[in-house]
Design a protein around this motif. Structure first.
Motif, mmCIF file in Angstrom:
data_model
loop_
_atom_site.group_PDB
_atom_site.id
_atom_site.type_symbol
_atom_site.label_atom_id
_atom_site.label_comp_id
_atom_site.label_asym_id
_atom_site.label_seq_id
_atom_site.Cartn_x
_atom_site.Cartn_y
_atom_site.Cartn_z
ATOM 1 N N LEU A 1 -49.925 -101.224 -4.440
ATOM 2 C CA LEU A 1 -51.098 -100.924 -3.627
ATOM 3 C C LEU A 1 -50.811 -99.735 -2.697
ATOM 4 O O LEU A 1 -51.615 -98.810 -2.575
ATOM 5 C CB LEU A 1 -51.475 -102.162 -2.815
ATOM 6 N N GLN A 2 -49.650 -99.757 -2.054
ATOM 7 C CA GLN A 2 -49.287 -98.685 -1.128
ATOM 8 C C GLN A 2 -49.136 -97.345 -1.845
ATOM 9 O O GLN A 2 -49.396 -96.304 -1.268
ATOM 10 C CB GLN A 2 -47.983 -99.034 -0.401
ATOM 11 N N GLN A 3 -48.708 -97.395 -3.112
ATOM 12 C CA GLN A 3 -48.539 -96.155 -3.880
ATOM 13 C C GLN A 3 -49.812 -95.769 -4.622
ATOM 14 O O GLN A 3 -49.813 -94.832 -5.410
ATOM 15 C CB GLN A 3 -47.376 -96.320 -4.866
ATOM 16 N N GLN A 4 -50.889 -96.523 -4.361
ATOM 17 C CA GLN A 4 -52.189 -96.283 -4.990
ATOM 18 C C GLN A 4 -52.127 -96.383 -6.510
ATOM 19 O O GLN A 4 -52.854 -95.695 -7.224
ATOM 20 C CB GLN A 4 -52.764 -94.934 -4.535
ATOM 21 N N HIS A 5 -51.269 -97.273 -7.005
ATOM 22 C CA HIS A 5 -51.208 -97.577 -8.436
ATOM 23 C C HIS A 5 -52.132 -98.775 -8.674
ATOM 24 O O HIS A 5 -51.681 -99.911 -8.815
ATOM 25 C CB HIS A 5 -49.778 -97.899 -8.878
ATOM 26 N N TRP A 6 -53.446 -98.502 -8.680
ATOM 27 C CA TRP A 6 -54.440 -99.572 -8.705
ATOM 28 C C TRP A 6 -54.327 -100.454 -9.931
ATOM 29 O O TRP A 6 -54.447 -101.675 -9.833
ATOM 30 C CB TRP A 6 -55.850 -98.983 -8.605
ATOM 31 N N ASP A 7 -54.142 -99.829 -11.091
ATOM 32 C CA ASP A 7 -54.083 -100.612 -12.333
ATOM 33 C C ASP A 7 -52.868 -101.532 -12.344
ATOM 34 O O ASP A 7 -52.950 -102.675 -12.790
ATOM 35 C CB ASP A 7 -54.071 -99.687 -13.557
ATOM 36 N N ALA A 8 -51.743 -101.039 -11.843
ATOM 37 C CA ALA A 8 -50.537 -101.863 -11.798
ATOM 38 C C ALA A 8 -50.729 -103.037 -10.832
ATOM 39 O O ALA A 8 -50.348 -104.176 -11.132
ATOM 40 C CB ALA A 8 -49.336 -101.020 -11.375
#
Length: 142
Positions: A98-105
């Motif tokens: 979430l913090q890295q904006q990896h929404w799909d992950a």
């Protein structure tokens, strides 16, 4: 009969199945890397609450309040020791994504938790899922 006979399997790997419950009693034995299993509640909840605060300007108050209530349920379950090590560890990973904006992950981790640990996470995971969705749609540049 030109093919060689099938080779017999070797002995089973070291460490029997019976060792797992003992390892869970002592998390340090189950986790080769320090800190891998000892994800703190604050490590997970602080970024989730920060994401919620970031959404407050653009998301309906009622939605934010519901997410906040569900995060409190998560916090309480964590504090009371109701969350298993796999759930705590995966929530740590979810927050990192979430913090890295990896929404799909982050979504994928959310889904795996709902499938594998539904009884443990169903009370509060809806709020985390909504938070992922709302954070994904925040205007960029914040």
């Amino acid at each position: 009969p030109s093919a060689p006979p099938p080779r017999a399997l070797g002995p089973p790997p070291q460490g029997s199945v019976g060792a797992a419950p003992r390892a869970e009693a002592r998390p340090s034995a189950a986790c080769p890397e320090p800190g891998e299993c000892s994800v703190s509640a604050d490590t997970v909840l602080a970024p989730l609450r920060a994401a919620l605060d970031a959404c407050r300007a653009t998301v309906q108050k009622q939605v934010c309040n519901d997410i906040g209530r569900r995060l409190t349920v998560l916090e309480d379950a964590w504090a009371q020791g109701k969350l298993s090590a796999p759930v705590r560890k995966r929530m740590g990973l979810l927050v990192q994504e979430l913090q890295q904006q990896h929404w799909d992950a982050a979504d994928e981790i959310h889904r795996s938790l709902m499938v594998d640990h539904v009884n443990e996470v169903s009370q509060w995971m809806v709020g985390v899922k909504r938070l992922i969705a709302e954070t994904r749609h925040l205007p960029t540049g914040e």
